[in-house]
Scaffold this motif. Structure first.
Motif, PDB file in Angstrom:
ATOM      1  N   TRP A   2      -5.839   1.841  -6.839  1.00 14.64           N
ATOM      2  CA  TRP A   2      -6.704   0.660  -6.615  1.00 14.64           C
ATOM      3  C   TRP A   2      -5.963  -0.340  -5.756  1.00 14.64           C
ATOM      4  CZ3 TRP A   2     -11.623  -0.990  -7.360  1.00 14.64           C
ATOM      5  CH2 TRP A   2     -11.859  -2.348  -7.231  1.00 14.64           C
ATOM      6  N   ARG A   3      -6.556  -0.794  -4.680  1.00 14.27           N
ATOM      7  CA  ARG A   3      -6.033  -1.852  -3.826  1.00 14.27           C
ATOM      8  C   ARG A   3      -4.556  -1.644  -3.473  1.00 14.27           C
ATOM      9  NH1 ARG A   3      -9.064  -6.578  -3.481  1.00 14.27           N
ATOM     10  NH2 ARG A   3      -7.554  -7.179  -1.892  1.00 14.27           N
ATOM     11  N   ASP A   4      -4.309  -0.642  -2.619  1.00 12.15           N
ATOM     12  CA  ASP A   4      -2.971  -0.394  -2.074  1.00 12.15           C
ATOM     13  C   ASP A   4      -1.935  -0.054  -3.135  1.00 12.15           C
ATOM     14  OD1 ASP A   4      -4.042  -1.062   0.423  1.00 12.15           O
ATOM     15  OD2 ASP A   4      -3.582  -3.184   0.144  1.00 12.15           O
ATOM     16  N   GLY A   5      -2.371   0.554  -4.211  1.00  9.48           N
ATOM     17  CA  GLY A   5      -1.404   1.024  -5.201  1.00  9.48           C
ATOM     18  C   GLY A   5      -0.824  -0.054  -6.073  1.00  9.48           C
ATOM     19  N   ALA A   6      -1.514  -1.160  -6.252  1.00 11.76           N
ATOM     20  CA  ALA A   6      -0.953  -2.275  -7.034  1.00 11.76           C
ATOM     21  C   ALA A   6      -0.672  -1.901  -8.477  1.00 11.76           C
ATOM     22  CB  ALA A   6      -1.896  -3.472  -6.984  1.00 11.76           C
ATOM     23  N   LEU A   7      -1.392  -0.908  -9.005  1.00 10.52           N
ATOM     24  CA  LEU A   7      -1.151  -0.487 -10.384  1.00 10.52           C
ATOM     25  C   LEU A   7      -0.476   0.878 -10.456  1.00 10.52           C
ATOM     26  CD1 LEU A   7      -4.487  -1.538 -12.134  1.00 10.52           C
ATOM     27  CD2 LEU A   7      -2.335  -2.784 -12.032  1.00 10.52           C
ATOM     28  N   SER A   8       0.001   1.374  -9.348  1.00  8.73           N
ATOM     29  CA  SER A   8       0.568   2.720  -9.347  1.00  8.73           C
ATOM     30  C   SER A   8       2.061   2.753  -9.056  1.00  8.73           C
ATOM     31  CB  SER A   8      -0.165   3.578  -8.303  1.00  8.73           C
ATOM     32  OG  SER A   8       0.002   3.018  -7.011  1.00  8.73           O
ATOM     33  N   GLY A   9       2.727   1.612  -9.178  1.00  7.00           N
ATOM     34  CA  GLY A   9       4.171   1.603  -9.022  1.00  7.00           C
ATOM     35  C   GLY A   9       4.658   0.871  -7.784  1.00  7.00           C
ATOM     36  N   SER A  10       3.790   0.522  -6.874  1.00  7.38           N
ATOM     37  CA  SER A  10       4.187  -0.206  -5.674  1.00  7.38           C
ATOM     38  C   SER A  10       4.470  -1.671  -6.009  1.00  7.38           C
ATOM     39  CB  SER A  10       3.072  -0.123  -4.630  1.00  7.38           C
ATOM     40  OG  SER A  10       3.348  -0.978  -3.549  1.00  7.38           O
ATOM     41  N   THR A  11       5.428  -2.283  -5.274  1.00  8.33           N
ATOM     42  CA  THR A  11       5.737  -3.696  -5.510  1.00  8.33           C
ATOM     43  C   THR A  11       4.891  -4.609  -4.631  1.00  8.33           C
ATOM     44  OG1 THR A  11       7.544  -3.556  -3.905  1.00  8.33           O
ATOM     45  CG2 THR A  11       8.102  -3.231  -6.238  1.00  8.33           C
ATOM     46  N   SER A  12       4.156  -4.050  -3.668  1.00  7.78           N
ATOM     47  CA  SER A  12       3.289  -4.867  -2.827  1.00  7.78           C
ATOM     48  C   SER A  12       1.945  -5.037  -3.510  1.00  7.78           C
ATOM     49  CB  SER A  12       3.108  -4.212  -1.454  1.00  7.78           C
ATOM     50  OG  SER A  12       2.470  -2.964  -1.598  1.00  7.78           O
ATOM     51  N   ILE A  13       1.363  -6.211  -3.336  1.00  3.73           N
ATOM     52  CA  ILE A  13       0.058  -6.477  -3.944  1.00  3.73           C
ATOM     53  C   ILE A  13      -0.871  -7.055  -2.886  1.00  3.73           C
ATOM     54  CG2 ILE A  13       0.956  -6.815  -6.280  1.00  3.73           C
ATOM     55  CD1 ILE A  13       0.817  -9.829  -5.827  1.00  3.73           C
ATOM     56  N   PRO A  14      -2.189  -6.941  -3.093  1.00  2.00           N
ATOM     57  CA  PRO A  14      -3.151  -7.496  -2.140  1.00  2.00           C
ATOM     58  C   PRO A  14      -2.990  -9.012  -2.000  1.00  2.00           C
ATOM     59  CG  PRO A  14      -4.218  -5.983  -3.661  1.00  2.00           C
ATOM     60  CD  PRO A  14      -2.846  -6.203  -4.189  1.00  2.00           C
ATOM     61  N   SER A  15      -3.441  -9.553  -0.895  1.00  3.56           N
ATOM     62  CA  SER A  15      -3.263 -10.978  -0.607  1.00  3.56           C
ATOM     63  C   SER A  15      -4.000 -11.876  -1.599  1.00  3.56           C
ATOM     64  CB  SER A  15      -3.735 -11.284   0.816  1.00  3.56           C
ATOM     65  OG  SER A  15      -5.105 -10.947   0.974  1.00  3.56           O
ATOM     66  N   THR A  16      -5.050 -11.359  -2.226  1.00  5.99           N
ATOM     67  CA  THR A  16      -5.820 -12.165  -3.184  1.00  5.99           C
ATOM     68  C   THR A  16      -5.197 -12.153  -4.586  1.00  5.99           C
ATOM     69  OG1 THR A  16      -7.255 -10.270  -3.623  1.00  5.99           O
ATOM     70  CG2 THR A  16      -8.003 -11.867  -1.967  1.00  5.99           C
ATOM     71  N   TRP A  17      -4.197 -11.300  -4.799  1.00  8.46           N
ATOM     72  CA  TRP A  17      -3.525 -11.217  -6.084  1.00  8.46           C
ATOM     73  C   TRP A  17      -2.329 -12.172  -6.094  1.00  8.46           C
ATOM     74  CZ3 TRP A  17      -3.401  -5.911  -8.896  1.00  8.46           C
ATOM     75  CH2 TRP A  17      -4.609  -5.227  -8.679  1.00  8.46           C
TER      76      TRP A  17
END
Length: 199
Positions: free
Chosen positions: A1-16
């Motif tokens: 979901w949204r660039d892997g925000a819940l899959s282990g990535s440290t990057s998050i969407p700009s709205t988060w």
């Protein structure tokens, strides 16, 4: 979901935004820790243990009960609908939401988080069960003689937080997928049972 925000990535969407459970929960505590052998009753107040907490679902199998009086003494570990309960030893990090039909309950040796207005309970449970949070739990347990996840660790845990409407959308999608998976598992068990009977 949204660039892997819940899959282990440290990057998050700009709205988060990055936050912590301490900042987004009105309460983070731990369930009762102590001897219980003389406190169980045939009925009364539901008393949850680790085995009653599955990934994203409450499991009443082998549920224990305590008296109303003992429940009142354990006010610190009292549960209400919408609370998140998290296993802190054994299958550490497994979490679910206390359902609406469990109006009054208590618990033993579980972490309890009560989400504030900017954190939806369903999303919080999804996040705690996510690979990113699992990695955090593993890190804070490294070098520890006791394989426990404590309140301090949960409070400090990084939380990638979407806007509330997006939390709702994520929660809805996960609920749909989870319902499909549970249905598939039930169908598979029925098929397996029928196949064994025919054989």
């Amino acid at each position: 979901w949204r660039d892997g925000a819940l899959s282990g990535s440290t990057s998050i969407p700009s709205t988060w935004r990055w936050s912590t459970f301490a900042s987004e929960c009105s309460r983070v505590t731990v369930g009762h820790v102590g001897r219980m052998v003389n406190e169980y009753r045939d009925d009364g107040i539901p008393f949850l243990r680790s085995q009653n907490v599955r990934q994203l679902r409450y499991d009443p199998t082998n549920l224990k009960f305590i008296s109303e009086a003992f429940h009142r003494r354990l006010e610190k570990s009292a549960l209400r609908p919408g609370d998140i309960v998290i296993v802190r030893s054994g299958f550490v990090g497994t979490a679910c939401v206390i359902p609406d039909d469990l109006k009054e309950a208590n618990c033993s040796d579980l972490l309890i988080a009560r989400p504030g207005p900017n954190l939806m309970p369903a999303f919080a449970a999804i996040y705690v069960n996510s690979p990113q949070m699992r990695a955090h739990v593993s890190e804070v347990k490294v070098g520890s003689a006791q394989a426990h996840f404590n309140t301090r660790s949960l409070q400090a845990a990084p939380l990638a937080l979407p806007p509330v409407d997006e939390q709702q959308e994520i929660s809805n999608r996960v609920a749909e997928l989870y319902a499909w998976l549970m249905g598939w598992q039930r169908a598979w068990r029925r098929h397996r049972t029928q196949s064994i009977e025919v054989w």
